[in-house]
Motif scaffolding. Structure first.
Motif, mmCIF file in Angstrom:
data_model
loop_
_atom_site.group_PDB
_atom_site.id
_atom_site.type_symbol
_atom_site.label_atom_id
_atom_site.label_comp_id
_atom_site.label_asym_id
_atom_site.label_seq_id
_atom_site.Cartn_x
_atom_site.Cartn_y
_atom_site.Cartn_z
ATOM 1 N N GLU A 28 0.838 -1.206 0.000
ATOM 2 C CA GLU A 28 0.000 0.000 0.000
ATOM 3 C C GLU A 28 0.869 1.250 0.000
ATOM 4 O O GLU A 28 0.654 2.176 -0.792
ATOM 5 N N TRP A 86 -10.923 2.359 2.250
ATOM 6 C CA TRP A 86 -10.120 3.427 1.643
ATOM 7 C C TRP A 86 -10.989 4.618 1.282
ATOM 8 O O TRP A 86 -12.121 4.460 0.831
ATOM 9 N N ASP A 101 -10.705 -0.979 -2.713
ATOM 10 C CA ASP A 101 -9.444 -1.198 -3.423
ATOM 11 C C ASP A 101 -8.668 0.107 -3.534
ATOM 12 O O ASP A 101 -9.193 1.113 -4.018
ATOM 13 N N GLN A 103 -6.219 0.906 -5.529
ATOM 14 C CA GLN A 103 -5.976 1.310 -6.914
ATOM 15 C C GLN A 103 -7.128 2.159 -7.454
ATOM 16 O O GLN A 103 -6.902 3.156 -8.131
ATOM 17 N N ASN A 104 -8.367 1.776 -7.142
ATOM 18 C CA ASN A 104 -9.523 2.546 -7.595
ATOM 19 C C ASN A 104 -9.604 3.911 -6.910
ATOM 20 O O ASN A 104 -10.089 4.874 -7.495
#
Length: 119
Positions: A28, A86, A101, A103-104
């Motif tokens: 992360e 997140w 997620d 990344q999103n």
């Protein structure tokens, strides 16, 4: 000089204390710092701060050190089964994106980076 403090601090976990600390794991933090490095290289961000507390771990990115963070990336494990742990929070304090997620969550900032580089 031989004292080693674990990152994040593991103090109190073996003794039954509930004062655990929320932190970022290696992958992360690597994704976040990769984005931060690219934004610094583009000349947009200049400073960052990491706050790891009991409830949340927060990465804040600043254009300048003396102002509010442009973006905050928050990890709140207590919201894992509700809205996702997140959150991407803007300068005014509004939640821009929330999910499970990382990344999103970083996608809007990635798009902004592409826009900055193409100009």
């Amino acid at each position: 000089m031989s004292n080693v403090t674990p990152f994040p601090s593991q103090a109190g976990q073996g003794s039954g204390a509930s004062a655990s600390q929320t932190g970022f794991d290696r992958l992360e933090l690597q994704r976040i710092m990769d984005l931060y490095g690219r934004m610094v290289a583009a000349g947009h961000w200049r400073d960052y701060a990491i706050d790891m507390g009991r409830e949340a771990a927060i990465f804040s990115a600043f254009r300048r050190a003396a102002e509010r963070p442009e973006f905050r990336i928050e990890k709140r494990p207590s919201l894992r089964h509700r809205q996702g742990m997140w959150a991407l929070i803007g300068e005014a304090g509004h939640v821009l994106k929330r999910g499970a997620d990382l990344q999103n969550i970083l996608a809007p900032v990635e798009r902004r980076l592409l826009k900055i580089v193409s100009d």
